[in-house]
Scaffold this motif. Structure first.
Motif, mmCIF file in Angstrom:
data_model
loop_
_atom_site.group_PDB
_atom_site.id
_atom_site.type_symbol
_atom_site.label_atom_id
_atom_site.label_comp_id
_atom_site.label_asym_id
_atom_site.label_seq_id
_atom_site.Cartn_x
_atom_site.Cartn_y
_atom_site.Cartn_z
ATOM 1 N N LYS A 131 1.440 23.788 80.602
ATOM 2 C CA LYS A 131 0.154 23.570 79.946
ATOM 3 C C LYS A 131 -0.018 24.514 78.753
ATOM 4 N N TYR A 132 0.580 25.708 78.837
ATOM 5 C CA TYR A 132 0.390 26.738 77.814
ATOM 6 C C TYR A 132 1.647 27.083 77.027
ATOM 7 N N SER A 133 2.730 26.372 77.265
ATOM 8 C CA SER A 133 3.996 26.750 76.628
ATOM 9 C C SER A 133 4.882 25.530 76.413
ATOM 10 N N GLU A 134 5.912 25.699 75.623
ATOM 11 C CA GLU A 134 6.856 24.615 75.360
ATOM 12 C C GLU A 134 7.795 24.372 76.535
ATOM 13 N N THR A 135 7.995 25.396 77.349
ATOM 14 C CA THR A 135 8.905 25.297 78.488
ATOM 15 C C THR A 135 8.208 25.811 79.743
ATOM 16 N N PRO A 136 8.697 25.450 80.935
ATOM 17 C CA PRO A 136 8.052 25.905 82.170
ATOM 18 C C PRO A 136 8.484 27.318 82.573
ATOM 19 N N GLU A 137 8.506 28.212 81.611
ATOM 20 C CA GLU A 137 8.900 29.593 81.857
ATOM 21 C C GLU A 137 7.852 30.517 81.252
ATOM 22 N N LEU A 138 7.686 31.674 81.844
ATOM 23 C CA LEU A 138 6.790 32.670 81.276
ATOM 24 C C LEU A 138 7.473 33.293 80.066
ATOM 25 N N ASN A 139 6.896 33.059 78.884
ATOM 26 C CA ASN A 139 7.428 33.668 77.679
ATOM 27 C C ASN A 139 6.290 33.964 76.713
ATOM 28 N N PRO A 140 5.547 35.053 76.973
ATOM 29 C CA PRO A 140 4.422 35.383 76.099
ATOM 30 C C PRO A 140 4.847 35.762 74.679
ATOM 31 N N TYR A 141 6.139 35.981 74.470
ATOM 32 C CA TYR A 141 6.624 36.301 73.131
ATOM 33 C C TYR A 141 6.577 35.083 72.209
ATOM 34 N N SER A 142 6.505 33.880 72.791
ATOM 35 C CA SER A 142 6.552 32.664 71.976
ATOM 36 C C SER A 142 5.194 31.985 71.801
ATOM 37 N N VAL A 143 4.127 32.601 72.342
ATOM 38 C CA VAL A 143 2.785 32.042 72.189
ATOM 39 C C VAL A 143 1.829 33.144 71.724
ATOM 40 N N SER A 144 0.639 32.749 71.332
ATOM 41 C CA SER A 144 -0.330 33.740 70.862
ATOM 42 C C SER A 144 -0.926 34.516 72.032
ATOM 43 N N GLY A 145 -1.549 35.622 71.712
ATOM 44 C CA GLY A 145 -2.236 36.409 72.723
ATOM 45 C C GLY A 145 -3.367 35.630 73.370
ATOM 46 N N LYS A 146 -4.077 34.813 72.594
ATOM 47 C CA LYS A 146 -5.171 33.990 73.132
ATOM 48 C C LYS A 146 -4.639 32.982 74.146
ATOM 49 N N VAL A 147 -3.474 32.402 73.879
ATOM 50 C CA VAL A 147 -2.869 31.451 74.815
ATOM 51 C C VAL A 147 -2.462 32.178 76.099
ATOM 52 N N SER A 148 -1.876 33.352 75.967
ATOM 53 C CA SER A 148 -1.489 34.127 77.144
ATOM 54 C C SER A 148 -2.710 34.504 77.973
ATOM 55 N N LEU A 149 -3.811 34.857 77.312
ATOM 56 C CA LEU A 149 -5.037 35.186 78.027
ATOM 57 C C LEU A 149 -5.588 33.951 78.748
ATOM 58 N N ALA A 150 -5.510 32.792 78.108
ATOM 59 C CA ALA A 150 -5.966 31.547 78.745
ATOM 60 C C ALA A 150 -5.148 31.252 79.998
#
Length: 140
Positions: A106-125
């Motif tokens: 829902k929050y990333s391109e892949t089903p893996e935790l990778n906060p380096y590839s999304v914004s801080g707001k997305v990671s917070l969501a």
């Protein structure tokens, strides 16, 4: 003044159990410092939100940047807040390996935790959804 800081890091030595060590140390230190938050981990990646007084959170982040258990420490979000979102936890935890992968997709391109590839707001969501769906454990 309350602030929220969100950062990502990688575990320096994936063969060790740094997660339990970090959680234990956080829970004992954070209560005395008025810091609350959540630690999300998957593979060798940590995503952590810290909330508390500006001085206390900034000092803790400085310690984390020098902690040999972390590498590639990257600040994702720093903001002044009027109230805590993770106030019920001295340090709640989420093991991404135990999640339904659709939450990560829902929050990333892949089903893996990778906060380096999304914004801080997305990671917070993502962290907020994990909290809302009771995926957080360790309510110490």
């Amino acid at each position: 003044m309350l602030v929220r800081l969100l950062y990502a890091s990688r575990q320096s030595d994936p063969s060790t159990s740094a997660t339990e060590s970090i959680l234990s140390q956080s829970r004992s230190h954070n209560m005395a410092s008025g810091i609350t938050g959540i630690l999300c981990y998957g593979g060798d990646i940590f995503l952590q939100a810290l909330e508390g007084g500006r001085k206390q959170v900034s000092e803790l982040y400085g310690v984390i940047q020098k902690d040999p258990r972390h590498k590639d420490v990257e600040l994702l979000l720093y903001e002044e807040i009027t109230e805590r979102r993770f106030g019920g936890w001295t340090m709640g935890q989420v093991n991404v390996a135990k999640l339904n992968m659709s939450v990560l997709l829902k929050y990333s391109e892949t089903p893996e935790l990778n906060p380096y590839s999304v914004s801080g707001k997305v990671s917070l969501a993502l962290l907020e959804e994990l909290m809302a769906t009771a995926a957080i454990i360790g309510r110490a």
